[in-house]
Design an enzyme around this catalytic site. Sequence first.
Site, PDB file in Angstrom:
ATOM      1  N   ASN A 176       7.716   8.701   2.792  1.00 50.58           N
ATOM      2  CA  ASN A 176       8.111   8.481   1.369  1.00 50.58           C
ATOM      3  C   ASN A 176       6.753   7.535   0.614  1.00 50.58           C
ATOM      4  O   ASN A 176       6.439   6.486   0.937  1.00 50.58           O
ATOM      5  CB  ASN A 176       8.950   7.149   1.744  1.00 50.58           C
ATOM      6  CG  ASN A 176       9.685   6.428   0.552  1.00 50.58           C
ATOM      7  OD1 ASN A 176       9.376   6.697  -0.557  1.00 50.58           O
ATOM      8  ND2 ASN A 176      10.244   5.418   0.572  1.00 50.58           N
ATOM      9  N   TRP A 177       6.442   8.358  -0.317  1.00 46.24           N
ATOM     10  CA  TRP A 177       5.316   8.045  -1.119  1.00 46.24           C
ATOM     11  C   TRP A 177       5.776   6.883  -2.098  1.00 46.24           C
ATOM     12  O   TRP A 177       4.891   6.198  -2.460  1.00 46.24           O
ATOM     13  CB  TRP A 177       4.796   9.095  -1.990  1.00 46.24           C
ATOM     14  CG  TRP A 177       4.310  10.237  -1.060  1.00 46.24           C
ATOM     15  CD1 TRP A 177       4.300  10.494   0.308  1.00 46.24           C
ATOM     16  CD2 TRP A 177       3.412  11.397  -1.389  1.00 46.24           C
ATOM     17  NE1 TRP A 177       3.784  11.905   0.794  1.00 46.24           N
ATOM     18  CE2 TRP A 177       3.082  12.275  -0.316  1.00 46.24           C
ATOM     19  CE3 TRP A 177       2.951  11.900  -2.613  1.00 46.24           C
ATOM     20  CZ2 TRP A 177       2.380  13.345  -0.529  1.00 46.24           C
ATOM     21  CZ3 TRP A 177       2.215  12.972  -2.827  1.00 46.24           C
ATOM     22  CH2 TRP A 177       2.006  13.771  -1.510  1.00 46.24           C
ATOM     23  N   LYS A 178       6.781   6.505  -2.438  1.00 52.89           N
ATOM     24  CA  LYS A 178       7.319   5.547  -3.165  1.00 52.89           C
ATOM     25  C   LYS A 178       6.633   5.742  -4.512  1.00 52.89           C
ATOM     26  O   LYS A 178       6.430   6.652  -5.006  1.00 52.89           O
ATOM     27  CB  LYS A 178       7.009   4.135  -2.591  1.00 52.89           C
ATOM     28  CG  LYS A 178       7.500   4.027  -1.160  1.00 52.89           C
ATOM     29  CD  LYS A 178       7.660   2.611  -1.026  1.00 52.89           C
ATOM     30  CE  LYS A 178       8.072   2.494   0.721  1.00 52.89           C
ATOM     31  NZ  LYS A 178       8.067   1.261   1.141  1.00 52.89           N
ATOM     32  N   HIS A 227      17.772   3.817   0.038  1.00 50.21           N
ATOM     33  CA  HIS A 227      16.569   3.004   0.590  1.00 50.21           C
ATOM     34  C   HIS A 227      16.799   1.559   0.189  1.00 50.21           C
ATOM     35  O   HIS A 227      17.566   1.216  -0.744  1.00 50.21           O
ATOM     36  CB  HIS A 227      15.219   3.614  -0.159  1.00 50.21           C
ATOM     37  CG  HIS A 227      14.195   3.049   0.436  1.00 50.21           C
ATOM     38  ND1 HIS A 227      13.496   1.812   0.194  1.00 50.21           N
ATOM     39  CD2 HIS A 227      13.428   3.521   1.491  1.00 50.21           C
ATOM     40  CE1 HIS A 227      12.466   1.635   1.118  1.00 50.21           C
ATOM     41  NE2 HIS A 227      12.375   2.850   1.698  1.00 50.21           N
ATOM     42  N   GLU A 235      14.690  -0.577  -0.941  1.00 51.85           N
ATOM     43  CA  GLU A 235      14.381  -0.914  -2.080  1.00 51.85           C
ATOM     44  C   GLU A 235      15.471  -0.573  -3.481  1.00 51.85           C
ATOM     45  O   GLU A 235      15.385  -1.358  -4.402  1.00 51.85           O
ATOM     46  CB  GLU A 235      12.916  -0.105  -2.577  1.00 51.85           C
ATOM     47  CG  GLU A 235      12.068  -0.957  -1.588  1.00 51.85           C
ATOM     48  CD  GLU A 235      10.570  -0.290  -1.001  1.00 51.85           C
ATOM     49  OE1 GLU A 235      10.648   1.098  -1.587  1.00 51.85           O
ATOM     50  OE2 GLU A 235      10.161  -0.667  -0.003  1.00 51.85           O
ATOM     51  N   GLU A 247      16.297   1.527   8.918  1.00 48.76           N
ATOM     52  CA  GLU A 247      15.023   0.669   8.512  1.00 48.76           C
ATOM     53  C   GLU A 247      15.573  -0.719   8.318  1.00 48.76           C
ATOM     54  O   GLU A 247      16.092  -1.203   7.121  1.00 48.76           O
ATOM     55  CB  GLU A 247      14.532   1.260   7.035  1.00 48.76           C
ATOM     56  CG  GLU A 247      14.148   2.854   7.217  1.00 48.76           C
ATOM     57  CD  GLU A 247      13.432   3.149   5.880  1.00 48.76           C
ATOM     58  OE1 GLU A 247      12.367   3.456   6.434  1.00 48.76           O
ATOM     59  OE2 GLU A 247      13.893   2.903   4.867  1.00 48.76           O
ATOM     60  N   GLY A 267       7.262  -2.659   4.849  1.00 45.22           N
ATOM     61  CA  GLY A 267       6.115  -3.151   4.025  1.00 45.22           C
ATOM     62  C   GLY A 267       5.460  -4.524   4.483  1.00 45.22           C
ATOM     63  O   GLY A 267       4.853  -4.944   3.707  1.00 45.22           O
ATOM     64  N   SER A 313       7.236  -0.157   8.757  1.00 42.88           N
ATOM     65  CA  SER A 313       5.746  -0.323   9.188  1.00 42.88           C
ATOM     66  C   SER A 313       5.369   0.622  10.442  1.00 42.88           C
ATOM     67  O   SER A 313       4.595   0.219  11.145  1.00 42.88           O
ATOM     68  CB  SER A 313       5.647  -1.771   9.567  1.00 42.88           C
ATOM     69  OG  SER A 313       5.833  -2.756   8.368  1.00 42.88           O
ATOM     70  N   GLY A 335       6.297   4.697   5.108  1.00 48.24           N
ATOM     71  CA  GLY A 335       6.052   4.178   3.912  1.00 48.24           C
ATOM     72  C   GLY A 335       4.700   4.197   3.848  1.00 48.24           C
ATOM     73  O   GLY A 335       3.710   5.265   3.663  1.00 48.24           O
ATOM     74  N   GLY A 336       4.019   3.079   3.776  1.00 47.69           N
ATOM     75  CA  GLY A 336       2.547   2.781   3.690  1.00 47.69           C
ATOM     76  C   GLY A 336       1.504   3.654   4.337  1.00 47.69           C
ATOM     77  O   GLY A 336       0.684   4.141   3.916  1.00 47.69           O
TER      78      GLY A 336
HETATM   79  C1  PEP Z   1       9.972   2.963   3.798  1.00 47.82           C
HETATM   80  O1  PEP Z   1       9.796   2.596   2.633  1.00 47.82           O
HETATM   81  O2  PEP Z   1      10.829   3.512   4.085  1.00 47.82           O
HETATM   82  C2  PEP Z   1       9.034   2.056   4.886  1.00 47.82           C
HETATM   83  C3  PEP Z   1       9.538   2.244   5.968  1.00 47.82           C
HETATM   84  O3  PEP Z   1       7.972   1.615   4.492  1.00 47.82           O
HETATM   85  P1  PEP Z   1       6.695   0.985   5.416  1.00 47.82           P
HETATM   86  O4  PEP Z   1       6.583   1.996   6.258  1.00 47.82           O
HETATM   87  O5  PEP Z   1       5.645   0.677   4.366  1.00 47.82           O
HETATM   88  O6  PEP Z   1       7.396   0.046   6.099  1.00 47.82           O
END
Ligand code: PEP
Length: 250
Positions: A9-11, A95, A97, A167, A173, A213, A234-235
């Site tokens: 997920n590049w956000k 999600h 967010e 999640e 994050g 994470s 994500g990151g």
């Molecule tokens: C996400 O945005 O779905 C996510 C899991 O982010 P991160 O891996 O950065 O925690």
Amino acid sequence: MRKKVIAGNWKMNMNLHQSQKLVSEILNGLGKDSKADVIVCPPFTSLSEVNSLLKSTKIKLGAQNMYYEESGAYTAEISVDMLKSVGCEYVILGHSERRVIFNESDELINKKVKAALVKELKPIFCIGELLEQRESGETMIVITGQIEKGLEGITSDQMKNIIIAYEPVWAIGTGKTATPQQANEVHLFIRELVAKKFSPAVAENLIIQYGGSVKPENSGELLSQKDIDGALVGGACLKADSFLSIIASA
Ligand code: PEP
């Protein structure tokens, strides 16, 4: 045997040039014998170009959101048809967010899930509890509510085209990861819930990803858990090296 599915997920990261570079690096580094299925979810503005680069490769394309109406006066929204026309096979829905920052309700997410499925766009349906909910022992209640409301009216047949991503919001994050045991406990709970709501066969085949994470240092242990069938990253998906290491650990 469920195949592992790793999604990135590049956000709100990566302009067009950066997107092309990242996806090219991932393609170059991905071995032909990669065991996991891989999905990348760039921002809307990069979908078309990334789709061109992914043609005839094994990597699938996903979007990060959509609206449930087919067309019309919904300024800035994106429809299922639009996503399909640029090659999307998946869409991330619900999600945290979107739920927390943009106030998306279970009811809205349910409309989106239904609209995607009707046109054969596959939702990566995200659920997860907040830190205070975990600390007050409400994790399973929250998860149950999100599944009951978010998947209301979905048939067992349609469930074949859904991925659930667990999640925990406190792990997204933040650098904090659920322990593999904490994560697997919730994954097993989700699978049992789906078995009761739909059928044991639907539950057995359901892909349940973990997200929060995930990085090369912890992906191997998380992905070796019995009920963890992949990761929503994500990151760590913004650098080809770390995304490729996570894929290799699956
Ligand atoms: C996400 O945005 O779905 C996510 C899991 O982010 P991160 O891996 O950065 O925690």
